[in-house]
Design a protein around this motif. Sequence first.
Motif, PDB file in Angstrom:
ATOM      1  N   LEU A 120       0.827  -1.208   0.000  1.00 17.60           N
ATOM      2  CA  LEU A 120       0.000   0.000   0.000  1.00 17.60           C
ATOM      3  C   LEU A 120       0.859   1.255   0.000  1.00 17.60           C
ATOM      4  O   LEU A 120       0.540   2.241  -0.682  1.00 17.60           O
ATOM      5  N   ASP A 121       1.962   1.223   0.751  1.00 17.48           N
ATOM      6  CA  ASP A 121       2.869   2.376   0.788  1.00 17.48           C
ATOM      7  C   ASP A 121       3.501   2.616  -0.581  1.00 17.48           C
ATOM      8  O   ASP A 121       3.631   3.766  -1.029  1.00 17.48           O
ATOM      9  N   ALA A 122       3.900   1.530  -1.263  1.00 16.71           N
ATOM     10  CA  ALA A 122       4.530   1.665  -2.577  1.00 16.71           C
ATOM     11  C   ALA A 122       3.549   2.269  -3.583  1.00 16.71           C
ATOM     12  O   ALA A 122       3.916   3.129  -4.388  1.00 16.71           O
ATOM     13  N   LEU A 123       2.301   1.831  -3.547  1.00 15.03           N
ATOM     14  CA  LEU A 123       1.294   2.392  -4.444  1.00 15.03           C
ATOM     15  C   LEU A 123       1.067   3.876  -4.158  1.00 15.03           C
ATOM     16  O   LEU A 123       0.982   4.694  -5.083  1.00 15.03           O
ATOM     17  N   ARG A 124       1.013   4.215  -2.876  1.00  8.84           N
ATOM     18  CA  ARG A 124       0.783   5.612  -2.512  1.00  8.84           C
ATOM     19  C   ARG A 124       1.966   6.493  -2.899  1.00  8.84           C
ATOM     20  O   ARG A 124       1.786   7.584  -3.466  1.00  8.84           O
ATOM     21  N   GLU A 125       3.169   6.038  -2.625  1.00 11.18           N
ATOM     22  CA  GLU A 125       4.353   6.843  -2.899  1.00 11.18           C
ATOM     23  C   GLU A 125       4.598   7.030  -4.394  1.00 11.18           C
ATOM     24  O   GLU A 125       5.203   8.014  -4.807  1.00 11.18           O
ATOM     25  N   ASN A 126       4.122   6.087  -5.203  1.00 12.42           N
ATOM     26  CA  ASN A 126       4.246   6.230  -6.650  1.00 12.42           C
ATOM     27  C   ASN A 126       3.009   6.875  -7.272  1.00 12.42           C
ATOM     28  O   ASN A 126       2.893   6.936  -8.498  1.00 12.42           O
ATOM     29  N   PRO A 191      11.794   3.317   0.556  1.00 11.70           N
ATOM     30  CA  PRO A 191      10.965   4.467   0.923  1.00 11.70           C
ATOM     31  C   PRO A 191      11.242   4.899   2.357  1.00 11.70           C
ATOM     32  O   PRO A 191      11.560   4.076   3.223  1.00 11.70           O
ATOM     33  N   GLU A 192      11.144   6.167   2.605  1.00 10.38           N
ATOM     34  CA  GLU A 192      11.416   6.714   3.921  1.00 10.38           C
ATOM     35  C   GLU A 192      10.580   6.001   4.996  1.00 10.38           C
ATOM     36  O   GLU A 192       9.383   5.811   4.849  1.00 10.38           O
ATOM     37  N   GLY A 193      11.253   5.573   6.056  1.00 11.87           N
ATOM     38  CA  GLY A 193      10.565   4.929   7.165  1.00 11.87           C
ATOM     39  C   GLY A 193      10.414   3.437   7.035  1.00 11.87           C
ATOM     40  O   GLY A 193       9.875   2.784   7.922  1.00 11.87           O
ATOM     41  N   VAL A 194      10.891   2.844   5.913  1.00 15.80           N
ATOM     42  CA  VAL A 194      10.768   1.405   5.702  1.00 15.80           C
ATOM     43  C   VAL A 194      12.098   0.739   6.003  1.00 15.80           C
ATOM     44  O   VAL A 194      13.147   1.226   5.599  1.00 15.80           O
ATOM     45  N   THR A 195      12.066  -0.381   6.714  1.00 10.54           N
ATOM     46  CA  THR A 195      13.256  -1.125   7.070  1.00 10.54           C
ATOM     47  C   THR A 195      13.411  -2.328   6.158  1.00 10.54           C
ATOM     48  O   THR A 195      12.453  -3.040   5.883  1.00 10.54           O
ATOM     49  N   ALA A 196      14.636  -2.575   5.695  1.00  8.35           N
ATOM     50  CA  ALA A 196      14.887  -3.695   4.794  1.00  8.35           C
ATOM     51  C   ALA A 196      14.775  -5.015   5.530  1.00  8.35           C
ATOM     52  O   ALA A 196      15.085  -5.117   6.713  1.00  8.35           O
ATOM     53  N   LEU A 197      14.324  -6.052   4.826  1.00 10.06           N
ATOM     54  CA  LEU A 197      14.311  -7.389   5.385  1.00 10.06           C
ATOM     55  C   LEU A 197      15.739  -7.897   5.496  1.00 10.06           C
ATOM     56  O   LEU A 197      16.545  -7.699   4.584  1.00 10.06           O
TER      57      LEU A 197
END
Length: 203
Positions: A120-126, A191-197
């Motif tokens: 959802l974040d990826a869709l919003r940010e794009n 994206p800002e605020g996202v932590t990598a796996l």
Amino acid sequence: MTALSALRQADCRAEMHLAEIPAPARLAPFAVALSAEVFEPSTAGHGSLHGPAAAALAEARTLGHNEDELATGRFILLHDPQGSDLWKGTFRIVTYIRAQLDAAMGNDQMLGSVAWTWLLDALRENEARYSEAGGTATRMLSQSFGSLQKRAETIDIELRASWTPDGPDVRAHLEAWSDMVCTFAGLPPLPEGVTALPLRRRN
């Protein structure tokens, strides 16, 4: 702008190997499907291979020599000119992403919710406008026995999702999905605020 031209103009991340594959039949009158693979930097240098080199790499992967693969996915765009009551539109995007994690991270009970939030974040940010989104996140434990018992336990995270894009301009949707595949692979930038796996540890 048609849907196909929008897909061709998408600016996907360079770390991702993107290729067109046969689209599933019977889901819609028209469909296009793409596959994506993200590899560690040691194999990312292959770039877009052609001819014998591409055949050799494909054969190696078929034989299971794909230890450097970090994430894989599918992106399918469906179109029914008559519209669909289920989709609430004439287009539908169906996606699949899978990556392998360390067992400790995979056991996190919130992992599925986090994966869905990333989408959802990826869709919003794009700025990919959509409706009727739904999906399923699955964790799969892999244990080895016998001669392979020394292999560490691993857990795969798999996200299957679909949504209805707001019209045929689906460029931003493919770009958002590209970001998602690379996020699953643990690749920066994120994206800002996202932590990598945490990536799967290899011996």
